[in-house]
Design a protein around this motif. Sequence first.
Motif, PDB file in Angstrom:
ATOM      1  N   LEU A 210      27.977  26.143  86.796  1.00  0.00           N
ATOM      2  CA  LEU A 210      28.851  27.200  86.278  1.00  0.00           C
ATOM      3  C   LEU A 210      28.878  27.155  84.760  1.00  0.00           C
ATOM      4  O   LEU A 210      28.713  28.188  84.094  1.00  0.00           O
ATOM      5  CB  LEU A 210      30.262  27.021  86.837  1.00  0.00           C
ATOM      6  N   ALA A 211      29.075  25.969  84.196  1.00  0.00           N
ATOM      7  CA  ALA A 211      29.136  25.826  82.744  1.00  0.00           C
ATOM      8  C   ALA A 211      27.814  26.213  82.092  1.00  0.00           C
ATOM      9  O   ALA A 211      27.798  26.827  81.012  1.00  0.00           O
ATOM     10  CB  ALA A 211      29.502  24.390  82.383  1.00  0.00           C
ATOM     11  N   ASP A 212      26.712  25.883  82.739  1.00  0.00           N
ATOM     12  CA  ASP A 212      25.390  26.177  82.200  1.00  0.00           C
ATOM     13  C   ASP A 212      25.153  27.683  82.104  1.00  0.00           C
ATOM     14  O   ASP A 212      24.552  28.171  81.146  1.00  0.00           O
ATOM     15  CB  ASP A 212      24.336  25.523  83.093  1.00  0.00           C
ATOM     16  N   GLN A 213      25.648  28.418  83.104  1.00  0.00           N
ATOM     17  CA  GLN A 213      25.385  29.865  83.157  1.00  0.00           C
ATOM     18  C   GLN A 213      26.505  30.714  82.562  1.00  0.00           C
ATOM     19  O   GLN A 213      26.272  31.863  82.165  1.00  0.00           O
ATOM     20  CB  GLN A 213      25.169  30.279  84.617  1.00  0.00           C
ATOM     21  N   PHE A 214      27.718  30.154  82.500  1.00  0.00           N
ATOM     22  CA  PHE A 214      28.856  30.921  81.993  1.00  0.00           C
ATOM     23  C   PHE A 214      29.634  30.086  80.971  1.00  0.00           C
ATOM     24  O   PHE A 214      30.822  29.796  81.156  1.00  0.00           O
ATOM     25  CB  PHE A 214      29.771  31.340  83.148  1.00  0.00           C
ATOM     26  N   PRO A 215      28.978  29.719  79.878  1.00  0.00           N
ATOM     27  CA  PRO A 215      29.653  28.872  78.885  1.00  0.00           C
ATOM     28  C   PRO A 215      30.886  29.523  78.279  1.00  0.00           C
ATOM     29  O   PRO A 215      31.829  28.825  77.897  1.00  0.00           O
ATOM     30  CB  PRO A 215      28.566  28.625  77.839  1.00  0.00           C
ATOM     31  N   GLU A 216      30.895  30.847  78.202  1.00  0.00           N
ATOM     32  CA  GLU A 216      32.059  31.523  77.632  1.00  0.00           C
ATOM     33  C   GLU A 216      33.288  31.343  78.510  1.00  0.00           C
ATOM     34  O   GLU A 216      34.422  31.263  78.022  1.00  0.00           O
ATOM     35  CB  GLU A 216      31.770  33.013  77.414  1.00  0.00           C
ATOM     36  N   LEU A 217      33.108  31.276  79.819  1.00  0.00           N
ATOM     37  CA  LEU A 217      34.229  31.037  80.726  1.00  0.00           C
ATOM     38  C   LEU A 217      34.829  29.657  80.463  1.00  0.00           C
ATOM     39  O   LEU A 217      36.058  29.503  80.401  1.00  0.00           O
ATOM     40  CB  LEU A 217      33.769  31.141  82.183  1.00  0.00           C
ATOM     41  N   VAL A 218      33.968  28.665  80.307  1.00  0.00           N
ATOM     42  CA  VAL A 218      34.448  27.318  80.024  1.00  0.00           C
ATOM     43  C   VAL A 218      35.170  27.296  78.676  1.00  0.00           C
ATOM     44  O   VAL A 218      36.266  26.735  78.551  1.00  0.00           O
ATOM     45  CB  VAL A 218      33.273  26.322  80.019  1.00  0.00           C
ATOM     46  N   ARG A 219      34.591  27.925  77.704  1.00  0.00           N
ATOM     47  CA  ARG A 219      35.158  27.922  76.359  1.00  0.00           C
ATOM     48  C   ARG A 219      36.524  28.613  76.313  1.00  0.00           C
ATOM     49  O   ARG A 219      37.451  28.161  75.628  1.00  0.00           O
ATOM     50  CB  ARG A 219      34.190  28.601  75.401  1.00  0.00           C
ATOM     51  N   GLU A 220      36.662  29.714  77.038  1.00  0.00           N
ATOM     52  CA  GLU A 220      37.862  30.532  76.929  1.00  0.00           C
ATOM     53  C   GLU A 220      38.960  30.169  77.922  1.00  0.00           C
ATOM     54  O   GLU A 220      40.141  30.388  77.642  1.00  0.00           O
ATOM     55  CB  GLU A 220      37.491  32.012  77.115  1.00  0.00           C
ATOM     56  N   ARG A 221      38.598  29.600  79.086  1.00  0.00           N
ATOM     57  CA  ARG A 221      39.614  29.450  80.127  1.00  0.00           C
ATOM     58  C   ARG A 221      39.740  28.056  80.728  1.00  0.00           C
ATOM     59  O   ARG A 221      40.793  27.730  81.282  1.00  0.00           O
ATOM     60  CB  ARG A 221      39.352  30.463  81.257  1.00  0.00           C
ATOM     61  N   VAL A 222      38.714  27.254  80.676  1.00  0.00           N
ATOM     62  CA  VAL A 222      38.775  25.930  81.309  1.00  0.00           C
ATOM     63  C   VAL A 222      39.501  24.960  80.397  1.00  0.00           C
ATOM     64  O   VAL A 222      39.159  24.815  79.212  1.00  0.00           O
ATOM     65  CB  VAL A 222      37.374  25.415  81.649  1.00  0.00           C
ATOM     66  N   THR A 223      40.519  24.291  80.934  1.00  0.00           N
ATOM     67  CA  THR A 223      41.327  23.367  80.134  1.00  0.00           C
ATOM     68  C   THR A 223      41.062  21.902  80.461  1.00  0.00           C
ATOM     69  O   THR A 223      41.484  21.027  79.705  1.00  0.00           O
ATOM     70  CB  THR A 223      42.823  23.654  80.338  1.00  0.00           C
ATOM     71  N   ALA A 224      40.394  21.614  81.552  1.00  0.00           N
ATOM     72  CA  ALA A 224      40.059  20.233  81.909  1.00  0.00           C
ATOM     73  C   ALA A 224      39.047  20.246  83.049  1.00  0.00           C
ATOM     74  O   ALA A 224      38.916  21.247  83.776  1.00  0.00           O
ATOM     75  CB  ALA A 224      41.301  19.440  82.311  1.00  0.00           C
TER      76      ALA A 224
END
Length: 414
Positions: A210-224
Amino acid sequence: MSESSAEAVANAASAAVASATGAAGNWRRVTGIAGAAIGVVAAGAAAGVAIERMTVGRGMRQKARLALDSAGPYGALRGTPGKAYADDGTELYYEVDDVEPQEGLTPRRRRLFGRKAPAPVTVVFSHGYCLSQDSWHFQRAALRGVVRTVHWDQRSHGRSARGASQIQDGIPVNIEQLGRDLKAVIDAAVPEGPIVLVGHSMGGMTVMALADQFPELVRERVTAVALIGTSSGKLGEVNFGLPVAGVNAVRRVLPGVLKALGQQAALVERGRRATADLFAGIIKRYSFASRDVDPAVARFAERMIEGTPIDVVAEFYPAFADHDKTEALAHFADLPVLVLAGVKDLVTPSEHSEAIADLLPDAELVLVPDAGHLVMLEHPEVVTDRLADLLTRAGAVPAGATVSGYGSSTAQPG
């Protein structure tokens, strides 16, 4: 297992492959040993096989407790159901456990949080190979009413549908597809707000994809992020506790065994049932390390793995050899990260977790002694405690709050 025993297993598996490529009538003879060989893959391994006699007797297994406590048996926890759809149309099943409403605070919630509600964080749990969302039973029970959680079944597992691309078009499944599946579940179940991602084994690989394909999601919404008993790559080097000769033999014959078994699923399923005791012993060896694991917990794991069709086991196997998401870990560098593994994990050895932690120097690395691959079932109190701490660091619960461990995986006397 001795080297001679490993060679015997390898020879038997070789014979199974030879028979499988011959007359169809020979399948009744080969499904016993071949089905047992593939059983270790079903236990969460990326490859490999070892056969040992059961360490828990048949009578004890039959009498094992199937109830966690008066609330119900393992895997009985249910939430609000939902469906997401992958990019190939596969229906993905998930459940949501919402936080308790503010009015009418229960004593438990009042004890944990007083009158202050936790931050609106959703924890998304991704399970491992040949398991289901129920593998998080202990953690789900402990966190219920404390923080919003989402539990989902990966494609072809649990209550999710068989992979549409695999069934209709014969496209091999890969970890990248699983990452996109997770994105579909997040879009449906958590369309907004902060997220904590938790993944075990294949589920951890899914999180990396998920992080590899959607880095913006991790950057904007993932907190841990919590990565439990997983690997970022090099799974082809795992020896599964076998001597060199045994590993090499197994690697030589296993692809042929898998291909043959996948083409004869109905016969193999009957073979699995006929060799249930042997199959249970394999699962126990590759799932747990403690000698005193509650037989009910062992049986619970066995039931989940038995529920995965043998052709799904074979279908997913090649994806692990190609898995390499080492570079994707960089997307987690600025986040609170928990990396946890059992010291005696034979499937994804703890060295793989140490390698992940080396690339994420700010991560908390927890190595659990006397724990195997299914550490969240074997030592649930440790996993729940470290997850609770991660949630505190992520702002999901107030600092100083405690989430008690739920239940125990060890057999009780009497």
